[in-house]
Design an enzyme around this catalytic site. Structure first.
Site, PDB file in Angstrom:
ATOM      1  N   TYR A  79       2.685 -47.129  40.953  1.00 12.38           N
ATOM      2  CA  TYR A  79       1.551 -47.482  41.823  1.00 12.38           C
ATOM      3  C   TYR A  79       1.555 -46.706  43.135  1.00 12.38           C
ATOM      4  O   TYR A  79       0.678 -46.891  43.960  1.00 12.38           O
ATOM      5  CB  TYR A  79       1.505 -48.993  42.092  1.00 12.38           C
ATOM      6  CG  TYR A  79       2.817 -49.610  42.525  1.00 12.38           C
ATOM      7  CD1 TYR A  79       3.268 -49.499  43.825  1.00 12.38           C
ATOM      8  CD2 TYR A  79       3.607 -50.294  41.616  1.00 12.38           C
ATOM      9  CE1 TYR A  79       4.472 -50.053  44.208  1.00 12.38           C
ATOM     10  CE2 TYR A  79       4.815 -50.852  41.983  1.00 12.38           C
ATOM     11  CZ  TYR A  79       5.252 -50.731  43.291  1.00 12.38           C
ATOM     12  OH  TYR A  79       6.446 -51.273  43.653  1.00 12.38           O
ATOM     13  N   LYS A  80       2.545 -45.832  43.333  1.00 11.79           N
ATOM     14  CA  LYS A  80       2.566 -45.017  44.548  1.00 11.79           C
ATOM     15  C   LYS A  80       1.810 -43.716  44.254  1.00 11.79           C
ATOM     16  O   LYS A  80       0.596 -43.742  44.121  1.00 11.79           O
ATOM     17  CB  LYS A  80       4.014 -44.812  44.984  1.00 11.79           C
ATOM     18  CG  LYS A  80       4.629 -46.146  45.437  1.00 11.79           C
ATOM     19  CD  LYS A  80       6.104 -46.128  45.694  1.00 11.79           C
ATOM     20  CE  LYS A  80       6.537 -47.527  46.151  1.00 11.79           C
ATOM     21  NZ  LYS A  80       7.976 -47.762  45.989  1.00 11.79           N
ATOM     22  N   PHE A 118      16.531 -48.404  48.848  1.00 10.32           N
ATOM     23  CA  PHE A 118      15.468 -49.415  48.837  1.00 10.32           C
ATOM     24  C   PHE A 118      16.081 -50.791  48.550  1.00 10.32           C
ATOM     25  O   PHE A 118      16.912 -50.920  47.662  1.00 10.32           O
ATOM     26  CB  PHE A 118      14.462 -49.026  47.749  1.00 10.32           C
ATOM     27  CG  PHE A 118      13.158 -49.751  47.829  1.00 10.32           C
ATOM     28  CD1 PHE A 118      12.191 -49.363  48.739  1.00 10.32           C
ATOM     29  CD2 PHE A 118      12.890 -50.818  46.991  1.00 10.32           C
ATOM     30  CE1 PHE A 118      10.975 -50.020  48.806  1.00 10.32           C
ATOM     31  CE2 PHE A 118      11.679 -51.487  47.054  1.00 10.32           C
ATOM     32  CZ  PHE A 118      10.723 -51.090  47.968  1.00 10.32           C
ATOM     33  N   ARG A 141       5.555 -44.520  59.242  1.00 10.14           N
ATOM     34  CA  ARG A 141       5.689 -43.680  58.053  1.00 10.14           C
ATOM     35  C   ARG A 141       4.312 -43.210  57.610  1.00 10.14           C
ATOM     36  O   ARG A 141       3.404 -44.006  57.410  1.00 10.14           O
ATOM     37  CB  ARG A 141       6.369 -44.485  56.943  1.00 10.14           C
ATOM     38  CG  ARG A 141       6.832 -43.656  55.778  1.00 10.14           C
ATOM     39  CD  ARG A 141       7.594 -44.500  54.774  1.00 10.14           C
ATOM     40  NE  ARG A 141       6.722 -45.473  54.137  1.00 10.14           N
ATOM     41  CZ  ARG A 141       7.029 -46.120  53.001  1.00 10.14           C
ATOM     42  NH1 ARG A 141       8.183 -45.907  52.423  1.00 10.14           N
ATOM     43  NH2 ARG A 141       6.188 -46.977  52.480  1.00 10.14           N
ATOM     44  N   ASP A 185      16.334 -43.357  41.124  1.00  6.57           N
ATOM     45  CA  ASP A 185      15.095 -44.097  41.327  1.00  6.57           C
ATOM     46  C   ASP A 185      14.047 -43.086  41.795  1.00  6.57           C
ATOM     47  O   ASP A 185      14.167 -42.494  42.875  1.00  6.57           O
ATOM     48  CB  ASP A 185      15.302 -45.209  42.367  1.00  6.57           C
ATOM     49  CG  ASP A 185      14.085 -46.123  42.478  1.00  6.57           C
ATOM     50  OD1 ASP A 185      12.966 -45.632  42.239  1.00  6.57           O
ATOM     51  OD2 ASP A 185      14.255 -47.301  42.827  1.00  6.57           O
TER      52      ASP A 185
END
Ligand SMILES: *Cc1c(COP(=O)(O)O)cnc(C)c1O
Length: 399
Positions: free
Chosen positions: A211-212, A123, A359, A188
């Site tokens: 928040y995912k 990321f 995605r 991560d």
């Protein structure tokens, strides 16, 4: 035999987690939301809890701190159960980016490493943080290439380098086998916590976001995990990480345990949202969530093969269930206009990840099997009819 909509409905009818969907705000049932891996839905319990915390602020004012002061570690302990960490090792604070910055610098301050590493597909924020730290400290940073499908492998990791890797790769969805990697890795967990069992006890260090799949809301704080927190000192010496915080004049002395990674005053409203998001995840149980997620990504892949492969799509995610997380990337030369058309013309919300991926994430707390079926059916229909060639394909600021 071809999969039918009735098959998907049957899977929903037999789903032990089906009732959790009613505990989320779903304003528009026609909209198929397959982007919970970017921003999870709002739990109804969070909406109520936030109102209560706001009222507590109004009523108790500064007196509310008796309850709020422990929120970062209390929420951390709740999260520790979801990621398999011992209590006292997880702190909910700051963004992933800031936590990674604090953690890498704290580890480097021990003098144990002079070499940093990460993979080319990691990321962006993780790579940027490492680049900045390497530059500031004059250290070597190795950014190594990885298999675009299967992600980083243990043999890719440079020996003796402090290495940052994603447990689930944000683009391909590849899931790393943590036990096979050396303990010089900072993991991560942003794309794994809440959808994949995480055995943090096997990891020395981790960061992640809430928040995912943990549904804590836009910009909710991330977290940092350190198996032996007393061995490190945060590079940000703030008063919330100080041992006797309210004996104001003392020189800085890090608080015992993971609390030392706090810097300034924690965001109490956000922490309440994290606590609710973690609670609902823990209640469903990570093993049940994982089982459903695997079945749903499996359905997605089957429908890809049935409908989409002939339309120029290919799968950019490992087909082996134990090697992938909770999203599937479908590659297509026209992925960007297809994503735009899905959102604008078909009411399906995926996201686009360059250069060529649509995605699609399943969030097993609220995604139904029939949502997966209908989303892929709409995708098939749209590409068959060439609708993606009609939309304005200007690249927007947020993808
Ligand atoms: C989402 C995500 C982040 C987000 O970082 P923030 O600083 O919270 O914006 C970081 N790393 C990974 C792997 C992610 O998926």
């Amino acid at each position: 035999m071809a999969v039918t909509r009735e098959d998907a409905l049957r899977l929903d009818a037999a789903d032990p987690l089906a009732a959790f969907r009613d505990r989320f705000v779903i304003e528009d049932p026609h909209r198929l939301y397959l982007d919970g891996n970017s921003l999870g839905r709002l739990p109804k319990g969070t909406r109520e809890r936030l109102h209560r915390v706001i009222d507590q602020w109004g009523a108790e004012l500064v007196g509310g701190w008796h309850d709020w002061i422990d929120a970062p570690t209390r929420t951390g302990d709740a999260l520790a159960e979801v990621i398999g960490a011992p209590s006292g090792t997880v702190l909910v604070a700051d963004s992933v980016t800031v936590n990674l910055f604090k953690l890498v610098n704290a580890i480097l301050d021990t003098g144990a490493f002079t070499h940093l590493a990460t993979d080319q597909d990691n990321f962006p924020t993780d790579r940027y943080v490492l680049e900045g730290i390497a530059r500031a400290r004059g250290l070597e940073l190795t950014v190594f290439p990885v298999d675009p499908l299967y992600g980083p492998q243990p043999e890719d990791v440079p020996e003796g380098a402090l290495t940052v890797l994603s447990h689930v790769a944000y683009r391909s969805g590849a899931l790393a086998d943590v036990a096979a990697f050396p303990d010089t890795v900072i993991w991560d967990l942003s794309h794994s916590a809440g959808s994949v069992p995480v055995d943090a006890a096997r990891m020395r260090y981790a960061v992640g976001c809430t928040y995912k799949y943990l549904n804590a809301g836009p910009g909710a704080t991330g977290y940092v995990y350190v198996r032996e927190p007393d061995a490190l000192v945060s590079p940000i010496q703030g008063w919330f990480g100080q041992a006797r915080q309210f004996e104001m004049e003392r020189p800085y002395e890090p608080a015992p345990g993971i609390t030392r990674f706090l810097a300034g005053t924690p965001p109490i409203l956000v922490l309440a949202a994290v606590e609710e998001g973690v609670r609902i995840t823990a209640e469903a149980g990570i093993d049940a969530l994982r089982e459903k997620s695997v079945a749903q990504t499996e359905l997605l892949l089957t429908l890809h093969d049935q409908w989409l492969a002939p339309l120029g799509f290919s799968v950019g995610t490992p087909r082996e269930p134990h090697l992938r997380g909770s999203h599937v990337s479908l590659r297509h030369a026209e992925a960007w206009p297809i994503c735009k058309a899905l959102i604008e013309r078909a009411d399906v919300i995926p996201d686009f990840r360059g250069p060529d991926s649509v995605r699609l994430g399943v969030a097993p707390l609220y995604t139904r099997f029939v949502d997966v079926y209908d989303a892929l059916d709409r995708l098939r229909d749209l590409v068959e009819r060439g609708v993606h060639r009609e939309v304005d394909a200007t690249v927007s600021r947020v993808t």
